[in-house]
Design an enzyme around this catalytic site. Structure first.
Site, PDB file in Angstrom:
ATOM      1  N   SER A  90       0.854  -0.903   0.354  1.00  0.00           N
ATOM      2  CA  SER A  90      -0.213   0.198   0.196  1.00  0.00           C
ATOM      3  C   SER A  90       0.991   1.051   0.212  1.00  0.00           C
ATOM      4  O   SER A  90       1.589   0.983   0.447  1.00  0.00           O
ATOM      5  CB  SER A  90      -0.886   0.014   1.657  1.00  0.00           C
ATOM      6  OG  SER A  90      -2.129   1.306   0.937  1.00  0.00           O
ATOM      7  N   HIS A 104      -2.579   7.550  -4.712  1.00  0.00           N
ATOM      8  CA  HIS A 104      -2.616   5.553  -3.535  1.00  0.00           C
ATOM      9  C   HIS A 104      -3.021   4.748  -4.641  1.00  0.00           C
ATOM     10  O   HIS A 104      -3.510   4.360  -5.752  1.00  0.00           O
ATOM     11  CB  HIS A 104      -3.951   6.103  -2.755  1.00  0.00           C
ATOM     12  CG  HIS A 104      -4.117   4.555  -1.897  1.00  0.00           C
ATOM     13  ND1 HIS A 104      -5.509   4.239  -3.112  1.00  0.00           N
ATOM     14  CD2 HIS A 104      -4.081   3.670  -1.628  1.00  0.00           C
ATOM     15  CE1 HIS A 104      -5.820   2.767  -2.142  1.00  0.00           C
ATOM     16  NE2 HIS A 104      -4.473   3.087  -1.080  1.00  0.00           N
ATOM     17  N   ASN A 106      -3.028   0.573  -3.673  1.00  0.00           N
ATOM     18  CA  ASN A 106      -2.616  -0.322  -2.709  1.00  0.00           C
ATOM     19  C   ASN A 106      -2.838  -2.080  -3.488  1.00  0.00           C
ATOM     20  O   ASN A 106      -3.813  -2.088  -4.965  1.00  0.00           O
ATOM     21  CB  ASN A 106      -3.812  -0.192  -1.996  1.00  0.00           C
ATOM     22  CG  ASN A 106      -4.688  -1.918  -1.240  1.00  0.00           C
ATOM     23  OD1 ASN A 106      -5.070  -2.284  -1.453  1.00  0.00           O
ATOM     24  ND2 ASN A 106      -3.084  -1.958  -0.360  1.00  0.00           N
ATOM     25  N   VAL A 107      -2.283  -3.326  -3.439  1.00  0.00           N
ATOM     26  CA  VAL A 107      -3.127  -4.585  -3.946  1.00  0.00           C
ATOM     27  C   VAL A 107      -2.732  -5.499  -2.473  1.00  0.00           C
ATOM     28  O   VAL A 107      -2.038  -5.633  -1.923  1.00  0.00           O
ATOM     29  CB  VAL A 107      -1.721  -4.506  -5.296  1.00  0.00           C
ATOM     30  CG1 VAL A 107      -2.697  -4.582  -6.455  1.00  0.00           C
ATOM     31  CG2 VAL A 107      -0.262  -4.996  -5.118  1.00  0.00           C
ATOM     32  N   HIS A 143      -6.591   7.582 -16.826  1.00  0.00           N
ATOM     33  CA  HIS A 143      -7.358   5.978 -16.490  1.00  0.00           C
ATOM     34  C   HIS A 143      -7.151   5.891 -18.136  1.00  0.00           C
ATOM     35  O   HIS A 143      -7.224   4.349 -17.908  1.00  0.00           O
ATOM     36  CB  HIS A 143      -9.029   7.444 -16.845  1.00  0.00           C
ATOM     37  CG  HIS A 143      -9.529   7.671 -15.552  1.00  0.00           C
ATOM     38  ND1 HIS A 143     -10.211   6.199 -14.899  1.00  0.00           N
ATOM     39  CD2 HIS A 143      -9.382   8.829 -14.849  1.00  0.00           C
ATOM     40  CE1 HIS A 143     -10.407   6.893 -13.831  1.00  0.00           C
ATOM     41  NE2 HIS A 143     -10.056   8.399 -13.525  1.00  0.00           N
ATOM     42  N   GLY A 257      -3.139  -4.009  13.950  1.00  0.00           N
ATOM     43  CA  GLY A 257      -0.750  -3.454  12.736  1.00  0.00           C
ATOM     44  C   GLY A 257      -0.922  -2.372  13.585  1.00  0.00           C
ATOM     45  O   GLY A 257      -0.828  -1.843  14.611  1.00  0.00           O
ATOM     46  N   ARG A 258       0.622  -2.643  13.254  1.00  0.00           N
ATOM     47  CA  ARG A 258       1.147  -1.050  13.141  1.00  0.00           C
ATOM     48  C   ARG A 258       0.749   0.006  12.455  1.00  0.00           C
ATOM     49  O   ARG A 258       0.439   1.134  11.439  1.00  0.00           O
ATOM     50  CB  ARG A 258       2.647  -1.236  12.999  1.00  0.00           C
ATOM     51  CG  ARG A 258       3.828  -0.783  12.963  1.00  0.00           C
ATOM     52  CD  ARG A 258       5.194  -0.795  12.477  1.00  0.00           C
ATOM     53  NE  ARG A 258       6.606  -0.153  13.474  1.00  0.00           N
ATOM     54  CZ  ARG A 258       6.718   0.509  12.775  1.00  0.00           C
ATOM     55  NH1 ARG A 258       6.058   2.035  11.135  1.00  0.00           N
ATOM     56  NH2 ARG A 258       7.876   1.829  13.135  1.00  0.00           N
TER      57      ARG A 258
END
Length: 309
Positions: A90, A104, A106-107, A143, A257-258
């Site tokens: 992320s 941004h 994230n996978v 896009h 989580g951290r």
């Protein structure tokens, strides 16, 4: 299966950090390797006070636990009570120059298990762009790259995940989108592991192609205090979304989580102004009037091409 995905994600983190350091040309990512008491850990990389990026973070995590938190089971009650593993990359990049958008990406990959039953696994992720002073050519490029990444997997994939992104990154209390969207997908497993994994990789691998040309095009544009103050004001909306709506933030906090890694997505500076209304006809008003609402950016490109002919 898990090691295959993990190796890809670690390599993706390396590739993205290396390229963004090159783009910045003045700062490097600082790495923290951390362990989670309940199980797992990760490596957080943060860049600060660069020539191009005021702050950026690229985080890899691989965590596991005895039960999924409420944010993961609310929409899928069949997962309650299962142990889990979750891993992903992320990132959020906050530029110095207001003419460069925040981005941004994230996978991620989840596996939920229960003794005596087959594991349930799925992929998710995407990326979105948050400009402050937007340019149509940048939005179209973003896009276009997203569309090209989706195209090998079916002509319906991009419009479906583009709409999901528009719907997800929407600030209900502000009645506006966070930015100009991109892709968002979740619960991906229907077409089998190999094809689902391949799609996740296509999204992860296309992020730099989507973002870096925009950064290079805008990073040297001159700006003044007016643009800087507007950037900080709009960053406040970014903070509002991440703390009120973002499922990844909620999952990270609820799963123990951290905290420093979870909240690395927040900008170093932001501001709020009571009842702010931009001047009519200004570039600041153009953002909300023309860009912070769902648009068909590929159709905008097609219309421009037709007008040129």
């Amino acid at each position: 299966m898990i090691e295959q995905v993990k190796n890809y994600l670690l390599g993706l983190q390396d590739d993205i950090c290396k390229k963004l350091e090159e783009v910045d040309g003045g700062a490097s990512f600082h790495q923290d390797v951390w362990q989670r008491e309940e199980g797992g850990g990760g490596r957080t990389r943060v860049l600060a006070d660069g020539k191009v990026f005021e702050k950026g973070g690229v985080n890899f995590s691989h965590v596991f636990g005895a039960s999924l938190p409420a944010s993961a089971t609310q929409a899928r009650p069949e997962l309650a009570g299962r142990s889990f593993q979750a891993m992903g990359v992320s990132l959020v990049m906050h530029p110095c120059n207001p003419y460069v958008p925040t981005s941004h990406a994230n996978v991620r990959f989840f596996v939920a298990e229960k003794e005596g039953e087959a594991p349930i696994w799925w992929f998710g992720g995407g990326y979105d762009l948050t400009p402050y002073y937007p340019f149509e050519e940048d939005c179209v490029h973003w896009h276009r790259v997203a569309h090209q990444a989706c195209q090998p997997f079916g002509s319906d994939v991009y419009p479906r995940y583009k709409k999901w992104c528009d719907d997800y990154f929407y600030l209900k209390h502000r009645h506006e989108t966070r930015g100009i969207g991109g892709l968002f997908f979740d619960d991906l497993n229907a077409e089998g592991f190999d094809r689902s994994f391949a799609f996740m990789q296509a999204v992860g691998d296309s992020y730099l192609d989507a973002y870096v040309p925009i950064v290079n095009r805008r990073k040297s544009v001159e700006f003044g205090e007016r643009e800087r103050q507007f950037q900080l004001y709009r960053r406040g909306r970014y903070v509002e979304f991440n703390l009120v709506y973002d499922r990844g933030t909620l999952f990270g906090l609820q799963s123990g989580g951290r905290t420093e890694s979870i909240l690395m997505s927040l900008p170093p500076l932001a501001r709020w102004e009571y009842d702010y209304v931009p001047q009519a006809g200004s570039e600041e008003s153009r953002l909300s009037e023309s860009f912070l609402k769902p648009r068909d950016w590929l159709q905008a490109e097609s219309n421009a091409q037709e007008a040129g002919t």
